[in-house]
Design a protein around this motif. Structure first.
Motif, short mmCIF file in Angstrom:
data_model
loop_
_atom_site.label_atom_id
_atom_site.label_comp_id
_atom_site.label_asym_id
_atom_site.label_seq_id
_atom_site.Cartn_x
_atom_site.Cartn_y
_atom_site.Cartn_z
N PRO A 1 -12.28 72.82 -2.48
CA PRO A 1 -11.31 73.23 -1.47
C PRO A 1 -10.48 72.06 -0.95
O PRO A 1 -9.32 72.21 -0.60
CB PRO A 1 -12.17 73.81 -0.35
N ALA A 2 -11.10 70.87 -0.96
CA ALA A 2 -10.37 69.72 -0.44
C ALA A 2 -9.11 69.45 -1.27
O ALA A 2 -8.12 68.92 -0.78
CB ALA A 2 -11.27 68.49 -0.45
N LEU A 3 -9.16 69.87 -2.53
CA LEU A 3 -8.01 69.67 -3.40
C LEU A 3 -6.85 70.54 -2.95
O LEU A 3 -5.69 70.24 -3.22
CB LEU A 3 -8.43 70.06 -4.82
N PHE A 4 -7.16 71.62 -2.29
CA PHE A 4 -6.13 72.60 -2.01
C PHE A 4 -5.55 72.50 -0.61
O PHE A 4 -4.41 72.90 -0.39
CB PHE A 4 -6.72 74.01 -2.18
N VAL A 5 -6.34 71.98 0.30
CA VAL A 5 -5.95 72.12 1.70
C VAL A 5 -4.59 71.48 1.98
O VAL A 5 -3.70 72.11 2.52
CB VAL A 5 -7.04 71.54 2.61
N VAL A 6 -4.42 70.23 1.58
CA VAL A 6 -3.18 69.54 1.91
C VAL A 6 -1.96 70.14 1.18
O VAL A 6 -0.97 70.47 1.82
CB VAL A 6 -3.32 68.02 1.67
N PRO A 7 -2.04 70.30 -0.14
CA PRO A 7 -0.88 70.91 -0.80
C PRO A 7 -0.56 72.31 -0.28
O PRO A 7 0.61 72.67 -0.16
CB PRO A 7 -1.27 70.97 -2.28
N THR B 1 -26.06 62.76 5.81
CA THR B 1 -25.79 64.15 5.43
C THR B 1 -24.34 64.39 5.05
O THR B 1 -23.96 65.52 4.79
CB THR B 1 -26.16 65.12 6.57
N GLU B 2 -23.54 63.34 5.01
CA GLU B 2 -22.12 63.56 4.69
C GLU B 2 -21.97 64.14 3.29
O GLU B 2 -22.56 63.65 2.34
CB GLU B 2 -21.36 62.23 4.78
N SER B 3 -21.17 65.19 3.16
CA SER B 3 -20.98 65.80 1.85
C SER B 3 -19.64 65.35 1.28
O SER B 3 -18.79 64.84 2.00
CB SER B 3 -21.01 67.32 1.96
N LEU B 4 -19.49 65.56 -0.01
CA LEU B 4 -18.25 65.13 -0.68
C LEU B 4 -17.03 65.80 -0.07
O LEU B 4 -16.03 65.15 0.22
CB LEU B 4 -18.32 65.49 -2.16
N THR B 5 -17.12 67.11 0.12
CA THR B 5 -15.95 67.81 0.65
C THR B 5 -15.59 67.28 2.03
O THR B 5 -14.42 67.09 2.34
CB THR B 5 -16.24 69.32 0.73
N MET B 6 -16.62 67.00 2.82
CA MET B 6 -16.35 66.48 4.15
C MET B 6 -15.66 65.12 4.04
O MET B 6 -14.70 64.83 4.75
CB MET B 6 -17.67 66.35 4.91
N TYR B 7 -16.16 64.30 3.14
CA TYR B 7 -15.58 62.96 2.99
C TYR B 7 -14.12 63.06 2.53
O TYR B 7 -13.25 62.37 3.06
CB TYR B 7 -16.41 62.15 1.99
N ILE B 8 -13.87 63.93 1.58
CA ILE B 8 -12.49 64.08 1.10
C ILE B 8 -11.59 64.57 2.23
O ILE B 8 -10.48 64.09 2.44
CB ILE B 8 -12.44 65.06 -0.09
N PHE B 9 -12.10 65.54 2.95
CA PHE B 9 -11.32 66.12 4.04
C PHE B 9 -10.98 65.06 5.08
O PHE B 9 -9.85 64.94 5.53
CB PHE B 9 -12.17 67.24 4.65
N ASN C 1 -5.18 59.21 4.08
CA ASN C 1 -5.08 58.65 2.75
C ASN C 1 -5.02 59.78 1.73
O ASN C 1 -5.96 60.08 1.01
CB ASN C 1 -6.27 57.72 2.47
N TYR C 2 -3.86 60.42 1.66
CA TYR C 2 -3.71 61.62 0.84
C TYR C 2 -3.93 61.33 -0.64
O TYR C 2 -4.51 62.13 -1.36
CB TYR C 2 -2.32 62.22 1.07
N SER C 3 -3.44 60.19 -1.10
CA SER C 3 -3.52 59.94 -2.53
C SER C 3 -4.96 59.71 -2.97
O SER C 3 -5.39 60.21 -4.00
CB SER C 3 -2.65 58.74 -2.90
N TYR C 4 -5.71 58.98 -2.15
CA TYR C 4 -7.10 58.72 -2.52
C TYR C 4 -7.91 60.02 -2.49
O TYR C 4 -8.71 60.29 -3.38
CB TYR C 4 -7.70 57.67 -1.59
N ALA C 5 -7.66 60.81 -1.45
CA ALA C 5 -8.36 62.10 -1.36
C ALA C 5 -8.07 62.96 -2.58
O ALA C 5 -8.97 63.59 -3.15
CB ALA C 5 -7.95 62.83 -0.08
N ALA C 6 -6.81 62.96 -3.00
CA ALA C 6 -6.44 63.75 -4.18
C ALA C 6 -7.14 63.22 -5.42
O ALA C 6 -7.62 63.99 -6.26
CB ALA C 6 -4.93 63.73 -4.36
N ALA C 7 -7.21 61.90 -5.54
CA ALA C 7 -7.86 61.31 -6.71
C ALA C 7 -9.33 61.71 -6.76
O ALA C 7 -9.84 62.11 -7.81
CB ALA C 7 -7.71 59.80 -6.69
#
Lengths: 489, 286, 334
Positions: free
Chosen positions: B129-135, C283-291, C299-305
């Motif tokens: 989902p994180a891939l989608f939220v911003v776009p 307990t931090e999860s990947l999705t939380m970290y990306i978010f 840091n949009y580009s890193y999150a996207a990567a």
């Protein structure tokens, strides 16, 4: 038939004109969307007073609230994606850099500022937290600084005092230094004391330690006493070259103590935010608590508190020594440096709003002195004093339910904090939220023992340098100097 | 079925009762919490209203009288988003499921056959989902879909379609083709055969797909948080928002959660017999 | 899903014998394909695109282009303004916080799937029996699924509080009964070693019913004659379970494991509410970290990567899993 037509005409006219006549206001038909955090505090007053404004102007106010943990993301996303769904934003002053510097907020016209009795507002709240550079982008609403809360009935108890003196060599008193604070926390921790008619073990302290919340401000309050150099306003960074001071020995000592203090508090404390400690401390969980001004009015609310009248208020303790980063050495002098954490909630208007006039008018309506004065003494509003008139008038507080002694004590603690010559201002440059979030995570790791305090703060320093370089070291330095009022050697 | 021995029955009932307790206790706790004053929570656990604490209805009153409009707006938003996306997902999903079950596809670019297409569709459910939220946020603000019911319906439909296709394709695979074929021979169009013959026979499958879609959309948090600002905010976001500087408002969270869960549980009770039957699908008989 | 959908012989697939069918064939499938393609293509391309740039809050196009040319670390594209770089990908292996979050997430996936599958299977066997008020009990069993995860996490915080919860009191009572000197206090959410388990427990409370439901539907589809035959051959209950029930449910089990595994992979709401990722980073999860990376740190580009690498890993994981399952499955290749 004719009569009917006439009647219909009259009805139509009446219906058509009635609302216009009633509203007639300058903002009829405009909807102002206000965004802030959830709950009665901060947002509550908007709920309560918006109808008054609506009636006067014909405008319409919609209040949108988010949990504090999501508020920054919602606001910044609204700006950065260009969605601009909010007209009025009530937000913590330390996000100013991220909202004001990129021009997301509308400058506040002088005539509105003039109407707010500017000379009554404590200068700290009037200028420093609402302006970016020379321009004011927000209206002051709330004033916020950290202070110390303690159980008067326990600290000023002669029996305990004698017992304490026998162990530690000095009597119990309002702690002036962190050393004394921890001595007393250690002394009381686990002791069976009477609270609200029941005798039960009490904890020494309740401080927020939850990650991803507001607890890093509590840590900063500890760090101020050890890291702030009297006479030098630069605390987070050196004002020469923006070198982070976060990993200097003063800060490290503060973090070591903060980590160690886990053992004087409830086990659940590591999962507590300020929002939790200010529920638990009034419920009689601990002897000490560090928080913003909110705990004052909460302590006298019988539904939520068992410590009404037995709560002591004080400015934050100081360090018994401080680290002078300019000289690179410890200075063994007592150093009190109250931390003006957060600075308070302020009201801004989105530059991209399509009902700007109405939004500005509503913002001015909410920030007007008569209203703010009332709100600060009302429990549950979350609005703390930001004006001289609020702090000089003890009756305001007594009328709200404080006993006279407590009211004087509370107001004194706030005044001593914000008027303190060595007070530390919160970080207010571009990227503040990012700087502080980085700190938040690393503190949490140190508290949990994943890494040592030194390692944690070294990591923070590295991150801070990276953030500074990204935004441009020179411009960040200029902003930091301006934000602390550094005038150069 | 052979008769159980007494100890087997005892064990069976013990397990059932134990698990019911595990399941229901949190609901009971939410219920009692919704009637508590702050001090009833912060000064130790209190279990039974009237017995060890004096319950109050003020939180319910606050939510449904003073804040009634707000609460109902969020409830309605959840309902619109969930039912809208459920209808769309069931329709689109069962069409695709039927297509994949009855026809042979072979795409040229990419070179995919039925199973590959099905896998691609289902894999959409697992995109981070994180891939989608911003776009999505950018796309939506460009299209003016932020904070609209339509916006939420579209996202939820997207996430519900894969599940719908998966269940419905399995379901259709178990349905004999004879009936449709005789209808086709009698001159019905394919669409008529689908709507008049296949869908009615698939009621259990459709019901379970609908329930799953509804529950997913009803409870979704992340997209609802990011893609709505005011008008279209749903119940989960409202529940999450009860954590404020005054402390976590446990009583409001509890009352709102019970309010949100009640309709779904009732629907579940009414349609229980369909759910398992619908999922039976062609899973076993090979 | 492929693993489960072996086609019954009586359903014939065709490319459409009539002209109408050849059109309808497309009509049936197209809406789903179009919706999914339209909605996923932009986010995918956008994320892929910016993951190779340095787009982030505070880095204005001009500055970074200047920085790029002066540093010489990446090629500055004049027209684009943003630096084109592989730095986001190079940074990942050294990003301690990312690795911790990845490890935590994998733990959630494995622990969660195992607990939910074992419990879910057991409960499905129980629910497949006849007993009093079975229909009501079935709905009761499903109730946790119907609660929004945010609320489940808040309930978790209440019920796993180490001092104020009934559970804590239960442990205190047990301690008193046993005459222990110090009462047992389980740091459910406040210790780095226990908290991840508590997160798994909360997730399992919610989603075991899902596993139960799917497996129960499978159990009900097994014809009674198969059991009868086995009993006639003298098989006991355990043997029936091992030799018949379990293998027959294997394809469905695989599906359910895959679904739960991939869903847990995305966990965020429970973590954010229950612990905020703490204590520490336990307990931090990947999705939380990306978010957080995208929205808090800008840091949009890193999150996207990161998301993109994650997506690739998920697809590989799912495909490998499916291939293995197909090999193991008795109906393989049919």
């Amino acid at each position: 038939m004719k009569k009917l037509l006439v009647l219909m005409l009259i009805v139509t006219l009446a219906v058509g004109f009635a609302p216009a006549a009633a509203q007639g206001g300058q903002f009829a038909g405009q909807t102002v969307v206000v965004v802030t955090q959830t709950g009665r505090s901060i947002g509550g007053p908007v709920e309560d007073y918006a109808p008054e404004w609506e009636a006067a102007t014909g405008g319409n106010v919609e209040l949108q609230q988010f949990a504090f943990g999501e508020l920054y993301e919602k606001m910044i996303a609204s700006f950065e994606t260009g969605a601009i769904d909010y007209d009025v934003l009530i937000f913590p002053a330390d996000w100013a850099g991220d909202f004001m510097a990129p021009g997301y907020l509308e400058p506040i016209p002088q005539e509105i500022l003039d109407k707010l009795e500017p000379e009554d507002i404590i200068p700290l709240y009037a200028d420093r937290i609402t302006a970016w550079g020379e321009t004011r982008y927000a209206l002051p609403y709330d004033g916020d600084a950290h202070m110390l809360y303690y159980r008067k009935d326990l600290i000023f108890n002669e029996e305990y005092s004698a017992e304490f003196e026998a162990q530690y060599g000095y009597p119990l008193k309002e702690p002036a230094s962190w050393d004394e604070y921890y001595d007393m926390a250690e002394f009381f921790n686990g002791k069976e004391v009477e609270t609200a008619g029941t005798v039960a073990p009490i904890y020494g302290l309740a401080e927020a330690m939850r990650r991803d919340a507001q607890s890093y401000w509590v840590f900063l309050s500890h760090a101020a006493g050890y890291g702030k150099i009297p006479g030098n306003p630069c605390f987070f960074f050196s004002c020469d070259d923006m070198t982070p001071q976060v990993n200097n020995p003063g800060w490290v000592r503060a973090l070591e103590e903060y980590v160690a203090s886990r053992s004087y508090g409830p086990p659940e404390m590591i999962n507590w935010d300020v929002a939790d400690t200010r529920v638990q401390f009034p419920a009689g969980v601990s002897v000490f608590n560090i928080d913003w001004g909110d705990v004052g009015p909460i302590s006298i609310n019988p539904d939520a508190s068992v410590i009404g009248g037995i709560t002591g208020f004080a400015p934050l303790p100081g360090g018994v020594q401080y680290w002078d980063y300019v000289k690179g050495e410890w200075v063994n002098e007592y150093n009190q440096a109250p931390f003006i954490a957060f600075g308070g909630w302020i009201i801004g208007v989105a530059a991209g709003s399509d009902v700007k006039e109405a939004a500005l008018d509503f913002a001015a309506f909410m920030a007007r002195p008569e209203l703010v004065r009332v709100l600060a003494v009302t429990p549950d509003t979350g609005i703390n004093p930001s004006r001289y008139s609020q702090l000089e008038n003890i009756d305001l507080w007594v009328n709200a339910g404080f006993d006279e002694e407590s009211a004087a004590d509370y107001v004194d603690a706030i005044l001593n904090t914000i008027n303190h010559p060595n007070a530390v201002l919160d970080l207010r440059i571009r990227g503040s939220a990012e700087y502080l979030q980085t700190l938040d995570v690393e503190i949490a790791r140190a508290v949990e023992g994943e890494i040592t305090p030194q390692e944690a703060l070294d990591n923070v320093a590295a991150h801070w340098n990276e953030i500074t370089d990204r935004y441009g070291r020179d411009s960040q330095l200029a902003q930091y100097r301006a934000s602390v009022g550094w005038t150069g050697e | 079925m052979t008769r159980r021995k007494w100890w087997q029955s005892a064990l069976l009932y013990a397990v059932v009762i134990f698990w019911c307790f595990i399941t229901l206790f949190p609901f009971y706790w939410l219920f009692t919490t919704s009637l508590k004053q702050p001090l009833h929570i912060s000064r130790g656990p209190k279990y039974v209203p009237f017995v060890d604490y004096q319950p109050t209805l003020e939180h319910w009153q606050y939510l449904f009288r003073e804040q009634g409009e707000t609460t109902i707006r969020h409830f309605r938003n959840s309902f619109i988003a969930a039912s809208g996306s459920t209808i769309l997902a069931v329709l689109i999903g069962s069409m695709a499921g039927y297509g994949l079950s009855r026809f042979r596809y072979s795409w040229r670019i990419p070179r995919w056959k039925n199973n590959d297409i099905a896998f691609w569709i289902i894999s959409q459910r697992f995109l981070p989902p994180a891939l989608f939220v911003v776009p999505f946020l950018m796309l939506y603000s460009a299209l003016g879909l932020v904070d609209t019911h339509i916006g939420l319906i579209i996202v939820y439909t997207m996430f519900n379609i894969p599940f719908a296709v998966w269940i419905m394709r399995d379901f259709f695979n178990t349905l004999p083709t004879d009936l449709e074929e005789s209808a086709l021979v009698d001159g019905a169009t394919r669409w008529q055969a689908f709507v008049r013959i296949v869908l009615p026979l698939s009621a259990p499958g459709l019901v379970s797909v609908a329930i799953f879609s509804f529950v997913f959309s009803w409870n979704e948090f992340l997209y609802a948080l990011m893609l709505t600002n005011f008008q279209a905010i749903t119940m989960p976001v409202l529940i999450a928002a009860q954590n404020n500087t005054r402390g976590i408002q446990w009583w409001f969270i509890s009352a709102l959660t019970l309010t949100a869960v009640a309709p779904v549980v009732i629907v579940g009770l009414l349609l229980e017999r369909f759910i398992t039957r619908g999922l039976v699908a062609g899973a076993i008989k090979g | 899903m492929e693993a489960t959908t072996s086609r019954p012989a009586h359903v014939e697939q065709s490319e459409g014998s009539t002209r109408e069918d050849r059109i309808m064939r497309r009509v049936f499938l197209s809406p789903a394909i179009i919706v999914l393609l339209l909605l996923s293509i932009f986010p995918l391309l956008w994320s892929l695109g910016i993951s190779f740039t340095n787009i982030q809050r505070g880095a204005t196009p001009d500055q970074s282009a200047v920085a790029a040319t002066t540093e010489g670390s990446g090629a500055a594209l004049p027209g684009l303004g943003f630096e084109v770089t592989l730095r986001n990908f190079a940074r990942m292996p050294q990003d301690q916080r990312l690795l911790t979050a990845a490890a935590n997430t994998l733990f959630y996936v494995f622990a969660g799937v195992i607990i939910q599958y074992v419990l879910g299977f057991g409960l499905a066997l129980v629910l497949n029996q006849e007993f009093f008020a079975r229909n009501v009990v079935r709905v009761i069993f499903l109730m946790p699924m119907m609660m929004t995860p945010v609320a489940a996490a808040y309930s978790g915080r209440m019920l796993f509080d180490s001092t104020l919860s009934p559970l804590a009191q239960l442990f205190r009572t047990i301690s008193t009964v046993l005459g222990l000197e110090r009462p047992i206090v389980v740091p459910w959410l406040t210790s780095g070693t226990v908290a991840p388990w508590t997160i798994v427990l909360i997730d399992s409370w919610q989603w075991t019913p899902f596993v139960t439901l799917i497996l129960l539907s499978g159990l009900q589809a097994i014809p009674d004659e198969i059991y009868e035959a086995a009993r006639v051959d003298g098989a006991n209950a355990l043997q029936i379970l091992r030799k018949i029930t379990f293998p027959l449910l294997l394809p469905l089990s695989a599906t359910v494991i895959l679904i739960r595994g991939l869903e847990i992979f995305k966990i965020i709401d429970v973590v954010v509410v229950a612990t905020g990722g703490g204590p520490g980073s336990a307990t931090e999860s990947l999705t939380m970290y990306i978010f957080k990376t995208a929205l808090t740190f800008g840091n949009y580009s890193y999150a996207a990567a990161i998301s993109f690498v994650l997506l690739v890993l998920v697809i590989i994981f799912a495909t490998v899993f499916l291939v293995i399952v197909r090999r193991l499955s008795p109906q393989a290749g049919s």
